[in-house]
Design a protein around this motif. Structure first.
Motif, PDB file in Angstrom:
ATOM      1  N   ILE A 210       0.856  -1.190   0.000  1.00 54.77           N
ATOM      2  CA  ILE A 210       0.000   0.000   0.000  1.00 54.77           C
ATOM      3  C   ILE A 210       0.890   1.237   0.000  1.00 54.77           C
ATOM      4  CG2 ILE A 210      -1.826  -1.232   1.232  1.00 54.77           C
ATOM      5  CD1 ILE A 210      -1.110   0.385   3.735  1.00 54.77           C
ATOM      6  N   HIS A 211       0.296   2.359  -0.334  1.00 51.91           N
ATOM      7  CA  HIS A 211       1.048   3.611  -0.456  1.00 51.91           C
ATOM      8  C   HIS A 211       1.640   4.029   0.898  1.00 51.91           C
ATOM      9  CE1 HIS A 211       1.938   7.768  -1.592  1.00 51.91           C
ATOM     10  NE2 HIS A 211       1.757   7.398  -2.855  1.00 51.91           N
ATOM     11  N   GLU A 212       2.852   4.579   0.859  1.00 49.53           N
ATOM     12  CA  GLU A 212       3.525   4.990   2.091  1.00 49.53           C
ATOM     13  C   GLU A 212       2.745   6.071   2.850  1.00 49.53           C
ATOM     14  OE1 GLU A 212       6.248   3.541   3.449  1.00 49.53           O
ATOM     15  OE2 GLU A 212       5.955   2.096   1.810  1.00 49.53           O
ATOM     16  N   ARG A 213       1.980   6.870   2.138  1.00 49.63           N
ATOM     17  CA  ARG A 213       1.200   7.909   2.811  1.00 49.63           C
ATOM     18  C   ARG A 213       0.169   7.296   3.749  1.00 49.63           C
ATOM     19  NH1 ARG A 213      -2.854  12.488   0.170  1.00 49.63           N
ATOM     20  NH2 ARG A 213      -3.151  13.686   2.092  1.00 49.63           N
ATOM     21  N   ARG A 272      -8.210   2.513  -4.679  1.00 51.01           N
ATOM     22  CA  ARG A 272      -7.403   3.692  -5.003  1.00 51.01           C
ATOM     23  C   ARG A 272      -6.742   4.286  -3.761  1.00 51.01           C
ATOM     24  NH1 ARG A 272     -11.770   4.899  -8.559  1.00 51.01           N
ATOM     25  NH2 ARG A 272     -12.534   6.604  -7.245  1.00 51.01           N
ATOM     26  N   TRP A 274      -5.366   2.532  -1.366  1.00 49.46           N
ATOM     27  CA  TRP A 274      -4.127   1.780  -1.173  1.00 49.46           C
ATOM     28  C   TRP A 274      -3.094   2.090  -2.252  1.00 49.46           C
ATOM     29  CZ3 TRP A 274      -5.180   0.740   3.429  1.00 49.46           C
ATOM     30  CH2 TRP A 274      -6.352   0.082   3.840  1.00 49.46           C
ATOM     31  N   SER A 275      -3.526   2.152  -3.499  1.00 54.13           N
ATOM     32  CA  SER A 275      -2.570   2.273  -4.601  1.00 54.13           C
ATOM     33  C   SER A 275      -2.091   3.705  -4.827  1.00 54.13           C
ATOM     34  CB  SER A 275      -3.182   1.723  -5.894  1.00 54.13           C
ATOM     35  OG  SER A 275      -4.340   2.458  -6.257  1.00 54.13           O
ATOM     36  N   GLN A 276      -2.980   4.697  -4.620  1.00 54.61           N
ATOM     37  CA  GLN A 276      -2.632   6.079  -4.905  1.00 54.61           C
ATOM     38  C   GLN A 276      -2.278   6.894  -3.658  1.00 54.61           C
ATOM     39  OE1 GLN A 276      -5.807   7.777  -7.288  1.00 54.61           O
ATOM     40  NE2 GLN A 276      -5.840   6.021  -8.686  1.00 54.61           N
ATOM     41  N   GLY A 277      -2.590   6.346  -2.487  1.00 54.06           N
ATOM     42  CA  GLY A 277      -2.264   7.046  -1.259  1.00 54.06           C
ATOM     43  C   GLY A 277      -3.172   8.205  -0.935  1.00 54.06           C
ATOM     44  N   ASP A 278      -4.365   8.214  -1.529  1.00 54.12           N
ATOM     45  CA  ASP A 278      -5.329   9.278  -1.249  1.00 54.12           C
ATOM     46  C   ASP A 278      -6.315   8.768  -0.209  1.00 54.12           C
ATOM     47  OD1 ASP A 278      -7.250  11.208  -1.122  1.00 54.12           O
ATOM     48  OD2 ASP A 278      -7.790  11.155  -3.250  1.00 54.12           O
TER      49      ASP A 278
END
Length: 327
Positions: A210-213, A272, A274-278
């Protein structure tokens, strides 16, 4: 080393299971968990077809030679899901541990049992745990009110639900919901469980895809930053509190149905996150355990820490509370 009925039954070193998380429980995370001595779980429905699941199983096998399982969550959906095909694909791929959740898995048990598969069924109530044992499941995973995702409609926390389940079934029990550290593992064992299941805590690991954010948000969050949605539809879900969740809650207050709410809670929107970090892209599951997450270690570091701390509590701290006279 903490050995229980669960570790012996599943052939794992530590009584810890990684929760099946949609879009997240992929080969990289699952293999890391299994290599650390716990049990990694792939999610079948992360993949659009049974063939996609088989490819992920093969990829996982390239990364670990340790036991791992497949989660098959049986839920009512707008689009029919070929559950039988996912089950058969899992069997043919040689997977020996399956976690079922959602609806009654009884229709799939004959095929799984014939193939020598150990079946863990995830429940949110004692009555469902009793039925899971009666129909032939090997392990019951009991989800308390604290858990991410679907905690059921009874609102019973683990402190009561785990010992109630222990009083009611004879098969091994996995405690799920609210676990993140060695204190939780020791507590679960004391309450009668044979191990713990962790989902949210494994999100904040280096191997989680998952995205670091989002990992940073999990570290900074506290236990007040989740909410319950879909209560009005009797499909309660615990998710991270964001603008989308607040919008869902507002619609529920207005008496809206699934036609209006459905687009907001779609799995594709959640993916999205998880993948984009939003964090505002959609709803995303998170348990109360976010209040116990303070870092992003490797999976191996996390599992080793949990087991070490649990052993210390069981072997040193608790015996030390007894007075000499009591001994």
């Amino acid at each position: 080393m903490v050995r229980t009925r669960l570790t012996r039954l599943l052939g794992i070193r530590h009584p810890i299971i990684q929760g099946g998380m949609q879009w997240v429980s992929r080969a990289e995370l699952v293999a890391a968990v299994s290599n650390a001595g716990a049990l990694g779980i792939l999610t079948a429905l992360t993949h659009a077809s049974p063939e996609g699941l088989v490819r992920e199983i093969q990829k996982t096998r390239e990364l670990t030679d340790q036991p791992f399982g497949v989660n098959i969550t049986i839920l009512p959906t707008l689009q029919p899901v070929p559950y039988e095909e996912y089950v058969q694909a899992t069997i043919e791929a040689g997977v020996k541990i399956v976690e079922t959740a959602g609806r009654n898995p009884e229709p799939f048990l004959p095929a799984l049992k014939q193939a020598g598969v150990r079946v863990i069924h995830k429940c949110t109530s004692v009555r469902h745990a009793v039925k899971a044992e009666r129909i032939g499941c090997d392990v019951v995973s009991i989800d308390g009110f604290e858990c991410a995702g679907h905690p059921g409609e009874d609102d019973v926390p683990g402190l009561v639900l785990i010992p109630r389940t222990d009083d009611s079934v004879t098969i091994p029990i996995v405690a799920s919901g609210g676990f993140a550290d060695g204190r939780g593992l020791a507590a679960a064992l004391a309450l009668g469980a044979d191990g713990i299941n962790m989902g949210t805590r494994f999100l904040a690991t280096r191997e989680a895809p998952i995205h670091e954010r989002i990992k940073k948000i999990l570290v900074e969050a506290d236990e007040r930053q989740t909410t319950l949605i879909l209560r009005s539809l009797k499909n309660t879900a615990r998710v991270f509190r964001n603008r989308v969740a607040e919008e869902v809650l507002k619609l529920e207050e207005q008496g809206a149905g699934i036609q209006d709410i459905g687009p907001l809670v779609s799995g594709k929107r959640g993916e999205r996150v998880w993948s984009q970090g939003d964090p505002e892209a959609g709803i995303w599951a998170a348990g109360l355990v976010v209040g116990l997450i303070a870092d992003v270690p490797t999976v191996a570091e996390l599992v080793e820490r949990i087991v070490r701390d649990a052993e210390s509590i069981i072997g040193e701290k608790l015996p030390g509370l007894l007075s000499i006279a009591d001994r």
